[in-house]
Design a protein around this motif. Sequence first.
Motif, PDB file in Angstrom:
ATOM      1  N   SER A 162       0.829  -1.204   0.000  1.00 46.99           N
ATOM      2  CA  SER A 162       0.000   0.000   0.000  1.00 46.99           C
ATOM      3  C   SER A 162       0.869   1.262   0.000  1.00 46.99           C
ATOM      4  O   SER A 162       0.682   2.193  -0.794  1.00 46.99           O
ATOM      5  CB  SER A 162      -0.910  -0.036   1.236  1.00 46.99           C
ATOM      6  N   ALA A 206       1.233   4.013  -3.285  1.00 51.23           N
ATOM      7  CA  ALA A 206       0.815   5.406  -3.111  1.00 51.23           C
ATOM      8  C   ALA A 206       2.010   6.346  -3.278  1.00 51.23           C
ATOM      9  O   ALA A 206       1.908   7.397  -3.924  1.00 51.23           O
ATOM     10  CB  ALA A 206       0.165   5.597  -1.741  1.00 51.23           C
ATOM     11  N   ASN A 241       2.922   6.932  -6.831  1.00 47.75           N
ATOM     12  CA  ASN A 241       2.025   7.916  -7.444  1.00 47.75           C
ATOM     13  C   ASN A 241       2.478   9.346  -7.126  1.00 47.75           C
ATOM     14  O   ASN A 241       2.410  10.240  -7.965  1.00 47.75           O
ATOM     15  CB  ASN A 241       0.591   7.671  -6.955  1.00 47.75           C
ATOM     16  N   GLU A 242       2.966   9.565  -5.885  1.00 51.13           N
ATOM     17  CA  GLU A 242       3.385  10.917  -5.481  1.00 51.13           C
ATOM     18  C   GLU A 242       4.655  11.396  -6.188  1.00 51.13           C
ATOM     19  O   GLU A 242       4.790  12.569  -6.481  1.00 51.13           O
ATOM     20  CB  GLU A 242       3.651  10.958  -3.962  1.00 51.13           C
TER      21      GLU A 242
END
Length: 258
Positions: free
Chosen positions: A160, A164, A167-168
């Motif tokens: 997880s 994420a 993506n950042e």
Amino acid sequence: MSTALITGASGGIGYELALEHVRRGGDVILVARREEKLREYKAKWESTYGVNVHVIGMDLAQRGSAQELHDAVSAKGLTVDILINNAGFGQYGLFEESDLDRAMQMLELNIVTLTALTRLFVVDMVRRRSGRIMNVASTASFQPVPLMTLYAATKAFVLSFSEALNNEVSDRGVTVTALCPGPTTSGFQDVAAMHEARMVDRRLMATSADVARFGYDAMMRGKPVAVHGLLNRITTFLVRLTPRSIILYIGRMIAEKR
Ligand SMILES: NC(=O)c1ccc[n+]([C@@H]2O[C@H](COP(=O)([O-])OP(=O)(O)OC[C@H]3O[C@@H](n4cnc5c(N)ncnc54)[C@H](OP(=O)(O)O)[C@@H]3O)[C@@H](O)[C@H]2O)c1
């Protein structure tokens, strides 16, 4: 050529990942507790491949070890182009019977140190607008696994967190790859004391070298999630479509002793 820092490089998948990098002419910073093993690899690889091998013996389950490692790398004047958070271990058996100190060490190593190292090194990478991070997760990241209850939860965190974060940062030249191996031959099964579990079937297990080759290529291509093996890719896909109660039933069945 780039410099890769690999945690848990003294054996198993981490050793093979380091070897993948030095074979391509890259320098490495090897980290693990068994410093004597790392020194053996240094002597061999520097003469065979003409690369620089830096050795840092450290227990990464200790709180504060990530900062200590980042400081040690800075003190050597090294730049980390590739960070591979590979060190980790599992615990097998009923959670209520687990050794609590060891369980807390697992949280420290598999989650806290991995997170802190990522935080410390990603800043430098984003500033340079270049860098690769690999976090070693697992096929256990995709569903709860009874009898490996806490371990699977740590790996769910890793998946997880990695997806994420990718993506950042991926629009600024940095990629984060979650490598998800299935059961793989390494020191893992000894450490977790799980040789009797049904899922530990040497005929079906991948080798650490195969997993590392696959993972290294996926990381260099900037793939966010890399599940090793066709069967593992099919099962991790099917998990998303199957009711949780059935997944838990099957998970328990394959985790039980033979
Ligand atoms: N093998 C599998 O079936 C499998 C499947 C999915 C995911 N994984 C994941 O793959 C990663 C690598 O495991 P592996 O299979 O290669 O197991 P392994 O052969 O037991 O290797 C683990 C590595 O982590 C290091 N390590 C363990 N505790 C440490 C600590 N406190 N501080 C610093 N280093 C430590 C060990 O070195 P020292 O003992 O020298 O410190 C060793 O180099 C882990 O994150 C594991 O969860 C494994």
